[in-house]
Scaffold this motif. Structure first.
Motif, mmCIF file in Angstrom:
data_model
loop_
_atom_site.group_PDB
_atom_site.id
_atom_site.type_symbol
_atom_site.label_atom_id
_atom_site.label_comp_id
_atom_site.label_asym_id
_atom_site.label_seq_id
_atom_site.Cartn_x
_atom_site.Cartn_y
_atom_site.Cartn_z
ATOM 1 N N UNK A 41 -3.637 1.812 -7.645
ATOM 2 C CA UNK A 41 -4.263 0.896 -8.607
ATOM 3 C C UNK A 41 -3.933 -0.569 -8.347
ATOM 4 N N UNK A 42 -2.673 -0.842 -8.001
ATOM 5 C CA UNK A 42 -2.204 -2.224 -7.961
ATOM 6 C C UNK A 42 -1.675 -2.690 -6.622
ATOM 7 N N UNK A 43 -1.547 -1.814 -5.678
ATOM 8 C CA UNK A 43 -0.884 -2.189 -4.422
ATOM 9 C C UNK A 43 -1.445 -1.399 -3.256
ATOM 10 N N UNK A 44 -1.075 -1.889 -2.079
ATOM 11 C CA UNK A 44 -1.212 -1.065 -0.893
ATOM 12 C C UNK A 44 0.217 -0.777 -0.464
ATOM 13 N N UNK A 80 2.192 -4.452 -0.485
ATOM 14 C CA UNK A 80 1.689 -5.752 -0.934
ATOM 15 C C UNK A 80 0.730 -5.496 -2.094
ATOM 16 N N UNK A 81 0.424 -6.537 -2.805
ATOM 17 C CA UNK A 81 -0.513 -6.410 -3.917
ATOM 18 C C UNK A 81 -1.900 -6.023 -3.404
ATOM 19 N N UNK A 91 0.089 2.335 8.274
ATOM 20 C CA UNK A 91 -0.648 3.362 7.559
ATOM 21 C C UNK A 91 -0.447 3.003 6.101
ATOM 22 N N UNK A 92 -1.524 2.554 5.475
ATOM 23 C CA UNK A 92 -1.421 2.098 4.087
ATOM 24 C C UNK A 92 -2.181 3.046 3.174
ATOM 25 N N UNK A 144 -8.512 6.905 0.921
ATOM 26 C CA UNK A 144 -7.196 6.802 0.298
ATOM 27 C C UNK A 144 -6.405 5.602 0.791
ATOM 28 N N UNK A 145 -6.706 5.154 1.985
ATOM 29 C CA UNK A 145 -5.979 4.046 2.589
ATOM 30 C C UNK A 145 -6.562 3.768 3.957
ATOM 31 N N UNK A 146 -5.739 3.213 4.827
ATOM 32 C CA UNK A 146 -6.223 2.874 6.169
ATOM 33 C C UNK A 146 -5.135 3.065 7.217
#
Length: 154
Positions: free
Chosen positions: A54-57, A70-71, A49-50, A126-128
């Motif tokens: 702005x810069x990462x997951x 990770x980036x 669940x990521x 928002x993520x995955x």
């Protein structure tokens, strides 16, 4: 490698993500249950669940990897949040966007990725919830439906 683009509503998306106050918090069993179930259902060694900032997951729940983030620029999830439905990469080694990605060419040597966007109440990605493997795979319609159902639970 193609770096993921930023959504046109990136600032609104980031504001919604921050409002949840979930980034950099501890793992929670309720999320870990979902990722463990996804691993079993799809027979994959990695499930996440990521959340994409702005810069990462950053991984709220992570099984099969020894990292917490990770980036964003090398993330598969950064691409997945740009879609309304699942992003399925059956063989990343053959996909123009990912074939030379360090996550494909080096550890963990990803080949398969399937991720469903996690969408806020106001419709912002928002993520995955994603499942990954070092071997190419494909999903049936029933499996894709199951992944969408699990993502809805998150």
């Amino acid at each position: 490698m193609k770096e993921p683009d930023f959504p046109v509503n990136e600032q609104e998306r980031l504001s919604s993500l921050r409002s949840l106050q979930i980034l950099d918090t501890s793992h929670e069993e309720r999320f870990d249950r979902v990722t463990r179930m996804a691993m079993r259902l799809f027979g994959v060694p990695i499930s996440l669940i990521s959340l994409v900032d702005e810069n990462r997951q950053w991984f709220k729940s992570c099984f099969g990897l020894d990292v917490n983030e990770t980036e964003r620029r090398i993330s598969f999830c950064g691409h997945a949040i740009l879609q309304n439905d699942a992003l399925v990469i059956e063989d990343a080694t053959q996909d123009e966007r990912f074939h030379d990605n360090p996550l494909v060419t080096g550890d963990p040597h990803l080949a398969f990725y399937a991720g469903v966007p996690l969408v806020s109440e106001d419709g912002l990605p928002l993520g995955t919830l994603c499942v990954l493997d070092s071997e190419p795979k494909s999903l049936t319609n029933a499996q894709l439906s199951a992944l969408n159902a699990l993502a809805a639970q998150v």
